[in-house]
Enzyme design. Structure first.
Site, PDB file in Angstrom:
ATOM      1  N   ASN A  76       0.770  -1.219  -0.178  1.00 27.02           N
ATOM      2  CA  ASN A  76       0.013   0.065  -0.149  1.00 27.02           C
ATOM      3  C   ASN A  76       0.865   1.251  -0.099  1.00 27.02           C
ATOM      4  O   ASN A  76       2.124   1.262   0.303  1.00 27.02           O
ATOM      5  CB  ASN A  76      -1.164  -0.138   0.896  1.00 27.02           C
ATOM      6  CG  ASN A  76      -0.230  -0.006   2.521  1.00 27.02           C
ATOM      7  OD1 ASN A  76       0.463   0.873   2.564  1.00 27.02           O
ATOM      8  ND2 ASN A  76      -0.280  -1.094   3.307  1.00 27.02           N
ATOM      9  N   HIS A  77       0.292   2.404  -0.120  1.00 30.07           N
ATOM     10  CA  HIS A  77       0.847   3.596  -0.205  1.00 30.07           C
ATOM     11  C   HIS A  77       1.528   3.993   0.892  1.00 30.07           C
ATOM     12  O   HIS A  77       2.738   4.765   0.727  1.00 30.07           O
ATOM     13  CB  HIS A  77       0.014   4.584  -0.826  1.00 30.07           C
ATOM     14  CG  HIS A  77      -0.638   4.583  -2.289  1.00 30.07           C
ATOM     15  ND1 HIS A  77      -1.938   4.681  -2.671  1.00 30.07           N
ATOM     16  CD2 HIS A  77      -0.062   4.018  -3.238  1.00 30.07           C
ATOM     17  CE1 HIS A  77      -1.900   4.282  -3.810  1.00 30.07           C
ATOM     18  NE2 HIS A  77      -0.671   4.079  -4.253  1.00 30.07           N
ATOM     19  N   ILE A  78       1.044   3.914   2.052  1.00 29.21           N
ATOM     20  CA  ILE A  78       1.785   4.407   3.263  1.00 29.21           C
ATOM     21  C   ILE A  78       3.023   3.447   3.537  1.00 29.21           C
ATOM     22  O   ILE A  78       3.907   4.139   3.959  1.00 29.21           O
ATOM     23  CB  ILE A  78       0.424   4.074   4.488  1.00 29.21           C
ATOM     24  CG1 ILE A  78      -0.233   5.099   4.415  1.00 29.21           C
ATOM     25  CG2 ILE A  78       1.331   4.040   5.822  1.00 29.21           C
ATOM     26  CD1 ILE A  78       0.419   6.438   4.692  1.00 29.21           C
ATOM     27  N   LEU A  98       5.306   5.498   1.549  1.00 28.24           N
ATOM     28  CA  LEU A  98       5.617   6.871   1.937  1.00 28.24           C
ATOM     29  C   LEU A  98       6.699   6.599   3.457  1.00 28.24           C
ATOM     30  O   LEU A  98       7.373   7.611   3.714  1.00 28.24           O
ATOM     31  CB  LEU A  98       4.354   7.486   2.555  1.00 28.24           C
ATOM     32  CG  LEU A  98       3.527   7.978   1.229  1.00 28.24           C
ATOM     33  CD1 LEU A  98       2.089   8.394   1.768  1.00 28.24           C
ATOM     34  CD2 LEU A  98       4.236   9.027   0.685  1.00 28.24           C
TER      35      LEU A  98
END
Lengths: 844, 184
Positions: free
Chosen positions: A507-509, A512
């Protein structure tokens, strides 16, 4: 004064002033050269991965390099003339390549408002954003992507200009404190309102509508996805999941959703993201994709390598039922397959239970639907689709030459579409610190999570269940969330660690977290049961939570977080930038390729310019016949006549009655060299006590035209010396800069001629070269001419070396006479090295 | 034999210019160089004349302007290296007294001091022990003229001039070998 007999004083001052001006340019060039080398050195050190830096560091370093290199080029042109103008072209070429790599460096190109995927390739990212450009590229290599077009950065720019938004947005953003959540929310709301209330220029709106109608004609479907495709995404920064995507959009709302995507550039988390990375609004123009909707039966992500264990021979395939948004936002747990890259065999399959799936609503938008209980526990994709994904994934990786992170979907007919590809961030496991620790079972509160970003952090637990809870996160918290939603990015500058109960590394988190080097564990069951305020240590590398503060664990894992920095897009992009700055290709000034045309990096330009500037200065100084007549006489205990010319003061302030004492000037290099000569002493003293007052002349050798030690001269400043010594039969020229910054410092020696036979003169050159090599000079000898150069030493070392050179010049005066054989020469080499204290150095 | 062959060919005696060692093939030093450096020149400069290699017994001494000032022989160097106290030793004394004096000066127990003294004296300039040029030869000089000059001045080496400039040296060994051909 007699020494000015050929010139009146005004002429002399004028001539001197001309020389001094040239010298000032030269000094400035050296100054700038020293600065560039220092910045390059620092940048190279950062590239080793042991230090953290941000975009501001890259920008400011680059700006220093650029301005200094431009200055160096201009100074060289002043010193050497038009023949060096081609350096400007070399600079522009390199600079244009740098501009491609940095956000905000390049103005937005004027393009049509709409560009179709079939006309795009990866080189178009500046006009249409990364996602759109890559879809065009995938289509070019024969892979199936949905039909669609890009709404370009130029359309975005025209919209902002039409509503005068750029200045207003900038003013709002300038004042915001990214660490203040409430302020972020407020500013976000204000900017959002400005964007949404803006009017879309008619021609932009027409172009988008026409594009949409053409897309409907091509596909027969009215449903499209409006997806962000920001510039800079997937370049230096991931922007992962920061911007909006709207699915199943219909004709009447295409323009509004486009505006919504543009406005999503200013959500609190997106503002946080770009401001915390030192970006500004102009750096992140927002092209948008308008893509025919794939009515997804299943969708997911392919990692062509396992990002946490990249050396494994596996592709990781994540799949869910329905549309893929629930996977990348972390709200659904996917099926995960590890598949052999070599033979396609499945080495691991983890089938999640599927309660819901995201589907297209009949009237636009999406809706969560229940999954038929029969299908809930089955794999979301067939083995055939799995194999197709492996084949496609490897093909894309081959094409891009590096592991990829690919989003995909299959439609109800089982056709596979690729929706996006970008470089996969890898978490490499590197050698950690050697601090060891022991954790007892009793200390482990929770374990079994997946490492999204390694490292460790401790602090009191703050539970963040909704966006509203973000304001409770203070410095030093450990953030616990149910799922990895995009707003969590706001905590990354404050919190020490992040834990989510659900979600995987796809996922994107997770992406990041690695960019912010935030120790993060995902999919850690039971995390949301932790009591707020409990002090815990999150061992993200180990995927677990420990009771209380554990300094041993924190110390041991510290290097993990720094190491993971190397895997960020910023670091990878930095290496590309550095490749245009630091490598040195021009080595040998005598090589045919030592030309401006061959300068491939900023370092090459400075190397070339520095060398040629020294050559120019050297050429000028050695031809300063007038300098000998303009200068002062150096009064010395050595029986030498030296004319001295100062480059950093007018004639009228020099010396006393046309002379200056050997200790009365402030030229550091001259003092050092002269003291060396004095220490060794003038060798041929005591002549008068010889039994014969005149000797028998010899034949066959050059005569000292002007007698010995006449017409020597020195061109000096506080930190500079150019000394041309004519000692009997040999000419020695020593040029040196001895300033505070080691980058400016150098010594250049030229040694030529002699009174003895050529054979003996060559032997003397061999001897001198041997000694200078011990002093870390680079030596080039041709017959009886020696050129030697050393640079970049601290001033005290330069001074010491000059002192030794002074001694060596004395020791070798007419030494050629004595070098009757190679074995005699070898003896002298050893003897001189011993006398100068260099034999010990060489062996130590 | 050689004499008759040469006569048959109408040849004459060889001249200084034929017999000399060219200057650049003979070791020489500037006058401010040390005895130590002269020792090196003698021990490490093989003189190769007509394929015959030998160590030089003499080193030429020049000034800054490359003019020949003189020469030093082995015995000049030895003289330079001997301690000043030896000057007081009366070599005319009976053998026993002389031995006593020398034994006192050069006892092995004094080895360190004696060698240090030698090294110190080796730093003297060659000009301090140099022999002046008292005779020279011209390139065209007859061999027998060279013999005369060498014998009458007790020399091992004569500078050879051409047009007033030194171009080489002729050594006793060169003349000796030449003459030997007539004798043997």
């Amino acid at each position: 004064m007699e020494k000015h007999s050929c010139y009146d004083l005004a002429d002399s001052e004028h001539m001197l002033r001309c020389v001094q001006e040239q010298f000032e340019h030269y000094q400035e060039l050296l100054e700038q050269n020293g600065r560039v080398l220092a910045v390059i050195g620092d940048m190279e050190e950062k590239s080793l991965g042991e230090y953290l830096f941000d975009l501001n560091y890259i920008r400011s370093s680059l700006e220093q390099v650029r301005s200094s290199v431009r200055e160096i080029i201009e100074k060289l042109i002043v010193l050497g003339g038009q023949e060096y103008e081609s350096l400007r072209l070399a600079y522009s070429t390199i600079d244009a390549q740098l501009a491609q790599l940095l956000p905000g460096e390049r103005p937005i190109d004027k393009t049509p408002y709409v560009l179709w995927f079939e006309s795009l390739g990866r080189g178009d990212a500046f006009a249409v954003g990364g996602k759109n450009a890559q879809l065009g590229e995938l289509r070019r290599i024969g892979l199936r992507v949905p039909e669609g077009f890009a709404i370009t950065a130029w359309a975005y720019r025209c919209f902002l200009d039409h509503n005068d938004l750029q200045t207003r947005i900038r003013e709002h953003l300038e004042s915001v404190d990214v660490r203040d959540y409430d302020a972020l929310v407020r500013v976000s709301g204000e900017v959002n309102a400005m964007v949404r209330s803006g009017s879309v220029p008619q021609d932009v709106a027409d172009a988008i509508r026409e594009g949409y109608e053409e897309l409907v004609r091509r596909t027969g479907s009215e449903a499209v996805a409006i997806r962000s495709s920001g510039i800079g995404e997937d370049n230096l920064f991931s922007f992962a999941g920061q911007y909006a995507t709207f699915l199943n959009v219909r004709r009447e709302s295409v323009i509004d959703r486009w505006l919504d995507v543009v406005a999503s550039e200013f959500t609190p988390q997106a503002i946080y993201y770009f401001l915390s990375h030192g970006l500004t609004e102009p750096d992140v123009a927002m092209p948008v994709g308008c893509v025919s909707m794939v009515d997804a039966a299943s969708s997911g992500v392919v990692y062509t390598r396992d990002p946490v264990h990249p050396s494994d021979d596996s592709l990781l395939i994540h799949a869910i039922l329905g549309l893929g948004e629930s996977l990348v936002d972390g709200s659904l747990t996917p099926d995960v397959f590890a598949v052999s890259r070599a033979d396609g065999s499945i080495s691991k399959a983890s089938i999640a239970r599927k309660e819901t799936r995201l589907a297209m609503s009949g009237d636009g938008g999406t809706a969560l639907c229940d999954v038929d209980p029969v299908r809930a526990s089955r794999s979301s994709i067939s083995e055939a689709v799995l194999l197709q994904l492996v084949t496609c994934g490897l093909a894309v990786e081959r094409h891009y030459g590096r592991p990829q992170d690919i989003e995909w979907a299959t439609d109800v007919e089982g056709r596979l579409f690729l929706l996006q590809t970008r470089a996969l961030q890898l978490v490499r496991h590197r050698c950690a610190t050697d601090v060891s620790f022991v954790v007892s079972d009793a200390d482990v509160l929770l374990s079994g999570g997946t490492t999204a970003c390694p490292g460790a952090g401790f602090g009191p637990v703050v539970q963040v269940m909704t966006e509203r809870d973000l304001r409770n996160v203070s410095d030093g918290s450990v953030v616990v969330a149910l799922n990895p939603f995009p707003g969590l990015v706001i905590t990354m500058g404050k919190a020490r660690a992040l834990i989510t109960e659900v979600g995987g590394v796809a996922n994107h988190i997770a992406t990041l977290a690695r960019e912010y080097r935030m120790p993060t564990v995902v999919g850690l069951r039971g995390a949301t049961q932790l009591k707020p305020g409990t002090v815990v240590t999150v061992d993200a590398t180990g995927g677990r939570i420990l009771r209380g503060e554990r300094p041993d664990v924190l110390a041991s894992r510290r290097a993990d977080a720094v190491n993971s920095f190397e895997d960020t897009p910023l670091f990878q992009g930095y290496r590309q930038i550095l490749a245009l700055i630091a490598p040195l290709h021009l080595m040998d000034p005598s090589a045919a390729e030592f030309t401006p045309q061959q300068c491939r990096t900023m370092h090459d330009i400075t190397r070339f310019a520095h060398q040629r500037a020294m050559d120019e200065m050297f050429r000028r100084a050695t031809r300063l016949d007038s300098a000998a007549q303009l200068g002062l006489q150096l009064s010395s205990t050595l029986p030498m006549r030296v004319s001295v010319l100062f480059l950093d003061r007018p004639i009228s302030t020099m010396g006393d009655n046309g002379t200056i004492g050997e200790d009365d000037h402030d030229s550091l290099p001259m003092q050092a060299f002269w003291n060396g000569m004095k220490r060794q002493g003038w060798p041929s003293k005591g002549r008068t006590s010889s039994p014969l007052h005149s000797g028998l002349a010899t034949q066959g050798h050059g005569r000292p035209v002007d007698g010995y030690s006449v017409k020597s001269y020195a061109v000096l400043s506080t930190t500079y010396m150019m000394l041309c010594l004519r000692m009997g039969y040999h000419f020695t020229t020593i040029e040196s800069m001895c300033a505070e910054q080691p980058g400016k410092n150098y010594i250049r020696v030229q040694y030529k001629d002699g009174g003895a036979s050529l054979e003996r003169r060559i032997r003397r050159i061999r001897l001198i070269a041997e000694v200078l090599t011990r002093l870390r000079f680079d030596c080039t000898a041709r017959a009886d001419c020696l050129n030697a150069f050393c640079s970049c030493f601290e001033a005290p070392i330069i001074a010491e070396t000059l002192g030794l050179l002074g001694r060596l010049v004395m020791m070798t005066k007419q030494l050629d006479m004595a070098l009757s054989s190679d074995s005699v020469t070898d003896w002298y080499i050893e003897d001189f090295l011993r006398q100068l204290g260099l034999n010990r150095r060489a062996t130590s | 034999m050689l004499d008759q062959e040469n006569k048959a060919k109408g040849m004459k005696f060889r001249r200084a210019g034929d017999l000399m060692v060219p200057l650049d093939r003979y070791p020489h030093l500037p006058y401010w160089f040390t005895l130590r450096q002269a020792v090196v020149a003698m021990l490490s400069s093989e003189v190769d004349v007509r394929g015959r290699k030998s160590l030089p017994r003499v080193v030429l001494v020049f000034d800054e302007e490359y003019s020949l000032l003189g020469f030093v022989r082995r015995r000049d160097i030895l003289r330079g290296l001997e301690p000043a106290v030896l000057a007081n030793v009366d070599v005319g004394e009976s053998g026993e007294v002389l031995e006593q004096q020398l034994a006192r000066l050069f006892d092995d127990a004094n080895y360190e001091g004696a060698t240090t003294g030698i090294r110190e004296r080796a730093e003297k300039a060659v000009r301090t022990v140099m022999q002046p040029i008292v005779a020279t030869a011209d390139c065209e000089d007859h061999m027998m003229k060279l013999v005369l000059k060498m014998v009458s001045h007790d020399l091992h080496l004569l500078p050879v001039l051409r047009d007033g400039s030194v171009v080489g040296v002729v050594r006793t060994v060169d003349i000796f070998e030449e003459l030997a051909q007539y004798v043997l």
